[in-house]
Design an enzyme around this catalytic site. Structure first.
Site, short mmCIF file in Angstrom:
data_model
loop_
_atom_site.label_atom_id
_atom_site.label_comp_id
_atom_site.label_asym_id
_atom_site.label_seq_id
_atom_site.Cartn_x
_atom_site.Cartn_y
_atom_site.Cartn_z
N LYS A 91 7.39 5.34 -4.81
CA LYS A 91 8.28 4.23 -4.43
C LYS A 91 7.54 2.90 -4.41
O LYS A 91 8.14 1.85 -4.63
CB LYS A 91 8.97 4.52 -3.10
CG LYS A 91 8.05 4.63 -1.89
CD LYS A 91 7.82 3.31 -1.19
CE LYS A 91 6.77 3.44 -0.11
NZ LYS A 91 6.46 2.14 0.54
N THR B 205 11.87 -0.22 0.66
CA THR B 205 10.80 -0.96 0.00
C THR B 205 11.30 -1.80 -1.16
O THR B 205 10.67 -2.80 -1.51
CB THR B 205 9.72 0.03 -0.49
OG1 THR B 205 9.47 0.99 0.54
CG2 THR B 205 8.43 -0.68 -0.81
#
Length: 327
Positions: free
Chosen positions: A189, A246
């Site tokens: 990620k 994120t």
């Protein structure tokens, strides 16, 4: 494990936030800083300059004594991913047998292509490795804002005990035995968040942002399948949950790094904190190629960081890919 003591190795923002978490859970807490002056400053001010405005609970002991910290019942290692090997190697001689050592970094080691728990197992064979990951910003966690993460260990009973040991009303760890899946979500990620930042920095709009995040998750899931992750882990907090956080907030160092790229800065011109995705991108890409996993977004990020593609060329490379069925 109700009377467990906890030591956090690494007195950065994330380590300090985790010390606050353990204190709220009622544990005896030690926060270890490698630099003696940094430890003395935090202890004297009862505040970490990297987390301004957050007062340490009176019971948190700040120390520069690694041997003392290693005697805790549970160790949380909150160093950056590429520094984990050094930290655990120094810690290993002091550890008691079977002490849980929980990696709290999100990344894959350069050179070896090892995940965080593999590094722990190699450097500290007497320890029991575990991993903590999920959608969490240090400042939010330190302030006691509601946060849910995943804590994975090889033994389900141990994973549940560790989750109970550090869990509280504001910090909820869900336990798992899918160590690899949790590690993959946290590492991949970060790379995809750089791409999301590029989209924001370039001003490509909310629709592009949503498309990028969705297709990024498809890449993460493909990589996870290739390396043995469970589908439910990829869909959970340490996979999709962490990706959504994120890829949507400038609080993320990776997102902010990508936004600076999108605004025209070169990788070596960007300052303002560690972006783990910068280190993980080439490793992730090499591992994807080894198992023939198609990851066009991660490929574009790696090329941007290497300087072999400009931002506009990277965007064009994604927009001109052949049309195909979703999946």
């Amino acid at each position: 494990m109700p009377s467990s003591s906890v030591a956090v190795i690494g007195a950065g923002a994330w380590g300090t936030a985790l010390a606050c978490v353990a204190a709220r859970a009622g544990r005896v807490v030690m926060l270890y800083a490698r630099d003696a002056a940094h430890a003395a400053h935090i202890d004297g001010a009862r505040e970490n300059p990297r987390l301004p405005g957050i007062s340490l609970a009176p019971g948190i002991v700040v120390t520069n004594n690694l041997a003392a910290a290693a005697q805790a019942d549970i160790l949380l290692v909150a160093t950056p991913a590429q520094h984990l090997r050094g930290a655990v190697t120094q810690l290993a001689p002091y550890l008691r047998k079977d002490t849980p050592v929980i990696a709290c970094a999100k990344g894959i080691e350069h050179g070896t292509h090892k995940f965080m728990t593999e590094v722990i197992a190699e450097c500290a064979p007497r320890a029991t490795p575990a991993i903590l990951s999920g959608p969490s910003f240090a400042a939010d966690v330190a302030r006691g804002l509601p946060t849910a993460v995943t804590l994975a260990a090889g033994d389900e009973r141990l994973a549940a005990e560790l989750a109970r040991a550090i869990g509280s009303a504001s910090f909820r760890p869900y336990h798992s035995t899918d160590i690899r899946g949790v590690e993959i979500g946290g590492a991949a990620k970060n790379v995809l968040a750089i791409a999301a930042g590029v989209v924001a920095g370039r001003g490509l709009g909310a629709s592009a942002q949503a498309a990028l995040t969705t297709r990024g998750f498809a890449e993460l899931a493909r990589f996870g399948r290739a390396y043995g992750a469970k589908p439910e882990t990829m869909m959970g907090l340490s996979g999709l949950g962490d990706l959504l956080l994120t890829c949507s907030s400038p609080q993320s160092r990776n997102f902010s790094f990508g936004a600076s790229l999108g605004r025209g800065q070169k990788p070596d011109q960007i300052h303002g904190g560690l972006a783990e995705g910068v280190f993980t991108a080439p490793v992730l890409l090499a591992m994807a190629r080894a198992r023939k996993v198609d990851m066009p977004i991660a490929t574009a990020v790696a090329a941007l960081l290497e300087g072999t593609l400009s931002v506009d060329q990277a965007i064009e490379s994604l927009l001109t890919r052949p049309l195909k069925a979703e999946g």
